[in-house]
Scaffold this motif. Structure first.
Motif, PDB file in Angstrom:
ATOM      1  N   PRO A 278       0.701  -1.067   0.144  1.00 45.84           N
ATOM      2  CA  PRO A 278       0.091  -0.199  -0.089  1.00 45.84           C
ATOM      3  C   PRO A 278       0.934   1.328   0.127  1.00 45.84           C
ATOM      4  O   PRO A 278       0.358   2.369  -0.633  1.00 45.84           O
ATOM      5  N   MET A 279       2.189   1.230   0.494  1.00 48.06           N
ATOM      6  CA  MET A 279       2.935   2.385   0.509  1.00 48.06           C
ATOM      7  C   MET A 279       3.726   2.756  -0.720  1.00 48.06           C
ATOM      8  O   MET A 279       3.786   3.714  -1.308  1.00 48.06           O
ATOM      9  N   LEU A 280       3.956   1.554  -1.430  1.00 44.54           N
ATOM     10  CA  LEU A 280       4.610   1.630  -2.761  1.00 44.54           C
ATOM     11  C   LEU A 280       3.722   1.818  -3.912  1.00 44.54           C
ATOM     12  O   LEU A 280       4.235   2.336  -5.180  1.00 44.54           O
ATOM     13  N   ASN A 281       2.440   1.479  -3.872  1.00 45.59           N
ATOM     14  CA  ASN A 281       1.462   1.771  -4.990  1.00 45.59           C
ATOM     15  C   ASN A 281       1.538   3.218  -5.454  1.00 45.59           C
ATOM     16  O   ASN A 281       1.598   3.653  -6.736  1.00 45.59           O
ATOM     17  N   PRO A 282       1.266   4.136  -4.566  1.00 45.46           N
ATOM     18  CA  PRO A 282       1.225   5.829  -4.953  1.00 45.46           C
ATOM     19  C   PRO A 282       2.630   5.969  -5.575  1.00 45.46           C
ATOM     20  O   PRO A 282       2.800   6.837  -6.545  1.00 45.46           O
TER      21      PRO A 282
END
Length: 315
Positions: A278-282
């Motif tokens: 969830p942190m890497l997606n943006p």
């Protein structure tokens, strides 16, 4: 029912029992959670406020970011707080609630990634009909289908676990409430339920993952007839999507495509898809997308200028 009520709470062993390790992980995961929330909500606000990002792709991206923010919130705050606690407990209702929210948003994200792949297929393979096919009504319908799919998946998981008898022990060797750790604590034979979990979770992940890879392969193969600029833009977008798909599905497949069992590495793998992804997606979607980066610069640059002028004006 009486048997199950013998267990009113579960004890979570967490990621590590080492006090120094817990303090280090507390700082690390707190920073990751803050970055996750800021990054994903930044995408949501940017898409909602930028007319240039009005295409269906960004509509779905905004909801993917919203799902990631809530999905991370279902697990990270409790895990971070537990790193400072000597005894890590979670009540039976809270455990069931966490399980439901995890699988609701995780399941919805699985179906949303399929929708995003279909959106890219139409945009690249049928560009002249893109806005006609992916009109507002279709986009909303596809989003509702993703939510319904996640809801049905989550309800099935919850019903099976909620009706199991838990009469002790109540120690979960994990940092979250999840299916396999809970099934191992049940005071009954869970073999058939375990097969259902594999079918409802692991098999779906495996089939959809293979179909997504095949679909993106088909999309990339169709780029031969496009111009060099068109190929570059499509490759940039598709590579971001493929990266997110791999990061999400590979850990999911590892955890759920096997008989009920808990391996020592499971906690580390769970960290990947509940905390790291969830942190890497943006970052993945913004760093490789010039339209998103330009929209962010315009929106937040304009806001910074407005705030500066407001501060400098005499009251």
């Amino acid at each position: 029912m009486g048997q199950r009520n013998n267990v009113t709470e579960f004890v979570l062993l967490g990621l590590t029992q080492d006090p120094d390790g817990q303090k280090a992980l507390f700082v690390l995961f707190l920073l990751i959670y803050m970055a996750t929330m800021v990054g994903n909500l930044l995408i949501v606000v940017t898409v909602a406020s930028s007319p240039s990002l009005g295409s269906p792709m960004y509509f779905f991206l905004a909801y993917l970011s919203l799902m990631d923010a809530v999905y991370s919130t279902a697990t990270s705050p409790k895990m971070i707080a537990d790193l400072l606690c000597y005894k890590k407990t979670i009540s039976f209702p809270a455990c069931m609630g966490q399980l439901f929210i995890e699988h609701l948003f995780g399941g919805a994200e699985v179906f949303l990634l399929v929708v995003m792949a279909y959106d890219r297929y139409v945009a690249i393979c049928k560009p002249l009909h893109y806005l006609t096919i992916m009109n507002g009504r279709v986009c909303i319908l596809l989003l509702v289908v993703a939510w319904v799919g996640g809801f049905v998946h989550s309800v099935v998981q919850l019903v099976f676990v909620y009706n199991l008898p838990f009469c002790g022990p109540n120690v979960i060797d994990h940092f979250i409430c999840d299916m396999y750790p809970l099934l191992e604590l049940a005071c009954t034979d869970t073999y058939l339920i375990g097969l259902t979990v594999v079918a409802n979770g692991g098999a779906i992940c495996m089939v959809i993952f293979v179909l997504l890879l095949l679909s993106y392969g088909f999309i990339l193969n169709s780029l031969k007839s496009h111009s060099q600029e068109g190929r570059h833009r499509a490759l940039s977008t598709c590579s971001s999507h493929i990266t997110v798909v791999v990061l999400f599905f590979v850990p999911c497949i590892f955890i759920y495509v096997r008989p009920v069992s808990n391996l020592p590495i499971d906690k580390s793998i769970s960290v990947v898809f509940t905390v790291i992804t969830p942190m890497l997606n943006p970052l993945i979607y913004t760093l490789r997308n010039s339209e998103m980066k330009n929209a962010m610069k315009k929106l937040w640059g304009r806001k910074l200028i407005t705030d500066t002028i407001r501060i400098q004006l005499p009251s």
